[in-house]
Design an enzyme around this catalytic site. Structure first.
Site, PDB file in Angstrom:
ATOM      1  N   ALA A   1       0.800  -1.282   0.013  1.00 30.87           N
ATOM      2  CA  ALA A   1      -0.047   0.086   0.084  1.00 30.87           C
ATOM      3  C   ALA A   1       0.890   1.313   0.119  1.00 30.87           C
ATOM      4  CB  ALA A   1      -0.885  -0.030   1.327  1.00 30.87           C
ATOM      5  N   ASP A   2       0.141   2.457  -0.451  1.00 33.21           N
ATOM      6  CA  ASP A   2       0.779   3.510  -0.178  1.00 33.21           C
ATOM      7  C   ASP A   2      -0.071   4.637  -0.172  1.00 33.21           C
ATOM      8  OD1 ASP A   2       3.449   5.023  -0.636  1.00 33.21           O
ATOM      9  OD2 ASP A   2       2.302   6.288  -2.074  1.00 33.21           O
TER      10      ASP A   2
END
Length: 189
Positions: A72-73
């Protein structure tokens, strides 16, 4: 109800993501690799979040042969300007001063991968900040850790309690992982 059949690897050093995954009742191991988080300048904020999540997933090609890898970011965007993690206290103060009394968007890109299969998505939450004083910003920067957070703040921290007037969208997305979308994605992955 999601029934976990395969082991999950969470490729994130974020303590907030670890906490959210535990609260979801998922059994997972944390794995880390350094990944270059640069991106093409022409991408829109939502595209940047997904691009970096997928870039992180690509680094785990070996591990994802027999594990579901979650990457994720999270990015903060103010008037389409991406505010990453602050470089130092001055930069953090500058970011928070920009967000004071305005609204901005928090985007989290998530990628699930297993073998050659990759499923990516993003969520966006609109965050409305009350005006905060220079003294309040200084207190936050000096007493909390804004340096590992996009936009220089954590909604679950002191500043979230005193400055966030309202949000439209997912609270957990602002923490770094849109849990309701992740749960649905895992259920159909």
């Amino acid at each position: 109800m999601y029934k976990q059949k395969l082991p999950i690897l969470l490729a994130s050093k974020s303590p907030r993501r670890h906490e959210l995954m535990k609260l979801m009742g998922l059994d997972f191991k944390v794995v880390l690799k350094d990944v270059d988080e640069s991106y093409p300048e022409q991408l829109l904020p939502a595209e940047v979040a997904v691009y970096i999540a997928e870039k992180k997933a690509a680094a785990f090609s070996q591990e994802r042969q027999d594990h579901i890898v979650i990457t994720a970011d999270t990015i903060v965007a103010y008037k389409n300007e991406i505010l990453g993690k602050p470089e130092d206290a001055t930069h953090a103060i500058e970011m928070l001063s920009k967000l004071s009394g305005t609204n901005h968007q928090v985007y989290t890109g998530v990628s699930l991968s297993l073998g050659e299969k990759v499923h990516s998505f993003f969520d966006v939450t609109e965050v409305f900040f009350n005006a905060i004083t220079t003294e309040e910003i200084g207190h936050y920067v000096n007493n909390y850790n804004p340096f590992d957070k996009a936009g220089a703040y954590g909604i679950q921290d002191w500043i979230g309690f005193i400055a966030v007037e309202k949000i439209i969208g997912s609270y957990t997305n602002v923490m770094g992982l849109p849990t309701e979308k992740l749960y649905k994605a895992l259920s159909t992955f």
